[in-house]
Design a protein around this motif. Structure first.
Motif, PDB file in Angstrom:
ATOM      1  N   SER A  90      25.879 -50.829 -22.058  1.00  0.00           N
ATOM      2  CA  SER A  90      27.347 -51.062 -22.544  1.00  0.00           C
ATOM      3  C   SER A  90      27.484 -51.919 -23.725  1.00  0.00           C
ATOM      4  O   SER A  90      26.338 -52.285 -24.314  1.00  0.00           O
ATOM      5  N   ASN A 139      37.535 -48.640 -25.319  1.00  0.00           N
ATOM      6  CA  ASN A 139      36.992 -46.998 -25.714  1.00  0.00           C
ATOM      7  C   ASN A 139      37.971 -46.529 -26.846  1.00  0.00           C
ATOM      8  O   ASN A 139      39.147 -46.192 -26.473  1.00  0.00           O
ATOM      9  N   SER A 198      26.141 -55.313 -22.780  1.00  0.00           N
ATOM     10  CA  SER A 198      24.800 -55.531 -22.099  1.00  0.00           C
ATOM     11  C   SER A 198      23.613 -56.196 -23.044  1.00  0.00           C
ATOM     12  O   SER A 198      23.684 -55.981 -24.086  1.00  0.00           O
ATOM     13  N   THR A 246      36.952 -55.008 -24.180  1.00  0.00           N
ATOM     14  CA  THR A 246      36.427 -54.066 -24.921  1.00  0.00           C
ATOM     15  C   THR A 246      37.018 -52.634 -24.613  1.00  0.00           C
ATOM     16  O   THR A 246      37.365 -52.532 -23.331  1.00  0.00           O
ATOM     17  N   ASP A 282      25.641 -54.922 -13.748  1.00  0.00           N
ATOM     18  CA  ASP A 282      24.811 -53.854 -14.528  1.00  0.00           C
ATOM     19  C   ASP A 282      23.396 -53.884 -14.072  1.00  0.00           C
ATOM     20  O   ASP A 282      22.908 -52.687 -13.858  1.00  0.00           O
ATOM     21  N   ASN A 320      35.628 -54.058 -29.850  1.00  0.00           N
ATOM     22  CA  ASN A 320      35.915 -55.443 -28.728  1.00  0.00           C
ATOM     23  C   ASN A 320      36.651 -56.132 -29.540  1.00  0.00           C
ATOM     24  O   ASN A 320      36.551 -56.482 -30.781  1.00  0.00           O
ATOM     25  N   GLU A 377      21.527 -47.896 -18.182  1.00  0.00           N
ATOM     26  CA  GLU A 377      22.867 -47.720 -18.888  1.00  0.00           C
ATOM     27  C   GLU A 377      23.116 -48.934 -19.830  1.00  0.00           C
ATOM     28  O   GLU A 377      23.126 -50.099 -19.086  1.00  0.00           O
ATOM     29  N   MET A 385      33.193 -47.893 -29.636  1.00  0.00           N
ATOM     30  CA  MET A 385      34.358 -48.951 -29.081  1.00  0.00           C
ATOM     31  C   MET A 385      34.717 -50.225 -29.754  1.00  0.00           C
ATOM     32  O   MET A 385      34.314 -50.203 -31.028  1.00  0.00           O
ATOM     33  N   SER A 432      29.296 -42.750 -28.785  1.00  0.00           N
ATOM     34  CA  SER A 432      30.284 -43.750 -27.962  1.00  0.00           C
ATOM     35  C   SER A 432      30.744 -44.571 -29.603  1.00  0.00           C
ATOM     36  O   SER A 432      30.012 -45.257 -30.255  1.00  0.00           O
ATOM     37  N   LYS A 436      31.755 -41.759 -25.070  1.00  0.00           N
ATOM     38  CA  LYS A 436      31.491 -42.501 -23.548  1.00  0.00           C
ATOM     39  C   LYS A 436      31.616 -44.014 -23.727  1.00  0.00           C
ATOM     40  O   LYS A 436      31.512 -44.426 -24.783  1.00  0.00           O
ATOM     41  N   ASP A 437      31.732 -44.726 -22.455  1.00  0.00           N
ATOM     42  CA  ASP A 437      31.483 -45.961 -22.413  1.00  0.00           C
ATOM     43  C   ASP A 437      30.300 -46.646 -22.632  1.00  0.00           C
ATOM     44  O   ASP A 437      30.130 -48.003 -23.104  1.00  0.00           O
ATOM     45  N   ILE A 438      29.342 -45.975 -22.384  1.00  0.00           N
ATOM     46  CA  ILE A 438      27.937 -46.411 -22.273  1.00  0.00           C
ATOM     47  C   ILE A 438      27.077 -45.319 -23.021  1.00  0.00           C
ATOM     48  O   ILE A 438      27.269 -44.100 -23.278  1.00  0.00           O
TER      49      ILE A 438
END
Length: 452
Positions: free
Chosen positions: A279, A260, A282, A258, A343, A244, A277, A242, A240, A264-266
């Motif tokens: 993120s 992508n 998290s 945030t 979450d 931010n 999961e 990302m 992943s 994947k997002d997570i």
């Protein structure tokens, strides 16, 4: 009259360590704090500064070494603020941390007789961090990255960090080489100029999944495609990538938005048999191996037989709650951050738990309402931030009278303070188990078990 003055050169005996790892020597009862000095050593120091009740001195030479002194393996240990104890053997670190907890119990909690067990340490106290937050900057025309120097925002430039993953080292070194070629300007905190503020890498210890988060000043990021290519070239197994966005003048790392960029997002990881999961933003413990030890201890102290209702008063994304849900009849988690509660609900669904309830709000308001509605707890678990439990929550705990309290703490001083309040309110601290979540640093976590 102070027994020492600035620029004095003295030979002193080091008796102790402070909470941030400085040696403590006393001259006629007057404490001198000495960076890099260890207990049991006789050292020559140069006095730098004297205040009314204590002073600071620089280590000049060591006349008698501690048996626990070793050569710090990190090339930037002397200037980096990430670790404080690499010059102390790991056995010595564990002894020091046990003493910190014992001293806090006796001095701050007035609980000298509470059993404090030896610290549960790691077999390999290196490369344990599954999350790295790396600031980038410029120094004399070149890109630098690493970690902040003590009590400053100056970057200790390095290509390696021995407590983070090898993948973080690879990423840090690669981006430093390629950033200028990609036309990406590192952020300058003083002038609020530049684009790239931090690079965050997260790794699932069990799954091996990797997430890279580029923290940028602006959402518009023309070089995003080239950055993705460079990251994938450096880390072919990345899961992943990302972005931010944090446009504020702040030293807080993450902003609210945030995006992508790739994959994947997570990412996913497991602690024991529980899946999580994760993120970009998290909260997830940075040392999953020791988290399993810490939460396992909390589970033991909860004494669950399958018939109990448990309240987790600082539940975050549900890490402890879901550990407890494996053995409890029902677990209720409360947390003031709404995103964390979302979450937690998602992680409960991911694991197929139907015996959990999560609610966002202040624990000291939500828990009394639960009790009023007939949702009483046999066991109450707290895992507060460093400042300890909110005063109103402590009062709530005393009013609701759960039979058993499990207190997970990242700060022995506030733990001892709160245990004293709970003891005065009718509880007894049965024992305290320290766990070393952060080897090479002065931090130590504890789990305390209390009964009415």
């Amino acid at each position: 009259m102070k027994p020492v003055t600035k620029n004095d050169r003295l030979s002193v005996y080091v008796e102790d360590l402070t909470h941030d790892g400085a040696g403590v020597a006393k001259v006629e009862g007057y404490p001198l704090f000495i960076k890099d000095a260890l207990p049991g050593e006789t050292v020559t120091v140069h006095v730098l500064k004297t205040l009314k009740s204590y002073g600071f001195a620089k280590l000049i030479s060591i006349e008698e070494k501690s048996v626990d002194r070793i050569d710090a393996p990190c090339p930037v240990f002397e200037i980096c603020g990430g670790c404080q104890l690499q010059h102390l053997s790991y056995a010595g670190q564990l002894k020091y941390k046990e003493k910190v907890v014992r001293d806090a119990m006796a001095r701050l909690g007035k609980l000298p007789d509470v059993p404090v067990h030896p610290v549960k340490g790691m077999d390999n106290p290196w490369r344990y961090r599954n999350k790295s937050q790396i600031p980038f900057g410029m120094d004399d025309g070149r890109v630098v990255a690493g970690f902040y120097q003590p009590r400053s925002h100056r970057i200790a430039d390095t290509d390696i960090c021995l407590i983070q993953t090898p993948e973080a080292d690879t990423l840090m070194a690669s981006l430093k080489r390629n950033l200028q070629d990609m036309g990406i300007e590192p952020y300058e905190e003083k002038t609020h100029r530049g684009m790239l503020r931090h690079v965050v890498l997260r790794k699932g210890r069990v799954t091996g999944e990797l997430m890279v988060v580029l923290v940028t000043k602006k959402q518009k990021f023309p070089q995003a495609e080239r950055a993705v290519e460079a990251i994938r070239a450096a880390l072919p197994d990345v899961t992943s990538i990302m972005q931010n966005v944090n446009g504020d003048k702040t030293n807080v790392i993450f902003g609210n938005d945030t995006i992508n960029l790739w994959g994947k997002d997570i990412i996913e990881d497991r602690i024991g048999d529980v899946r999580f999961e994760i993120s970009a933003r998290s909260f997830y413990q940075v040392n999953p191996e020791q988290t399993e030890v810490l939460y396992g201890q909390a589970l033991d102290y909860a004494g669950l037989t399958g018939s109990e209702t448990v309240i987790d008063a600082y539940c975050g994304i549900g890490t402890i709650s879901l550990f407890l849900a494996q053995r409890a009849k029902f677990v209720m988690g409360v947390e003031i951050v709404p995103q964390a509660i979302e979450d937690a609900k998602r992680n409960a669904d991911l694991n197929g738990f139907t015996n959990t309830l999560f609610e966002a709000g202040p624990a000291e308001e939500v828990i009394p309402r639960w009790y009023k509605d007939g949702k009483e707890a046999d066991v109450l678990v707290v895992d507060p931030p460093r400042k300890g439990c909110d005063e109103a929550l402590l009062q709530t705990m005393l009013e609701q009278k759960p039979q058993r309290i499990v207190y997970v703490s990242c700060n022995p001083a506030t733990l001892a303070r709160d245990l004293r309040i709970l003891e005065d309110g009718g509880y007894r601290t049965q024992e305290v188990q320290p766990v070393d979540m952060f080897p090479q640093t002065t931090h130590v976590e504890c789990v305390a078990w209390l009964t009415r």
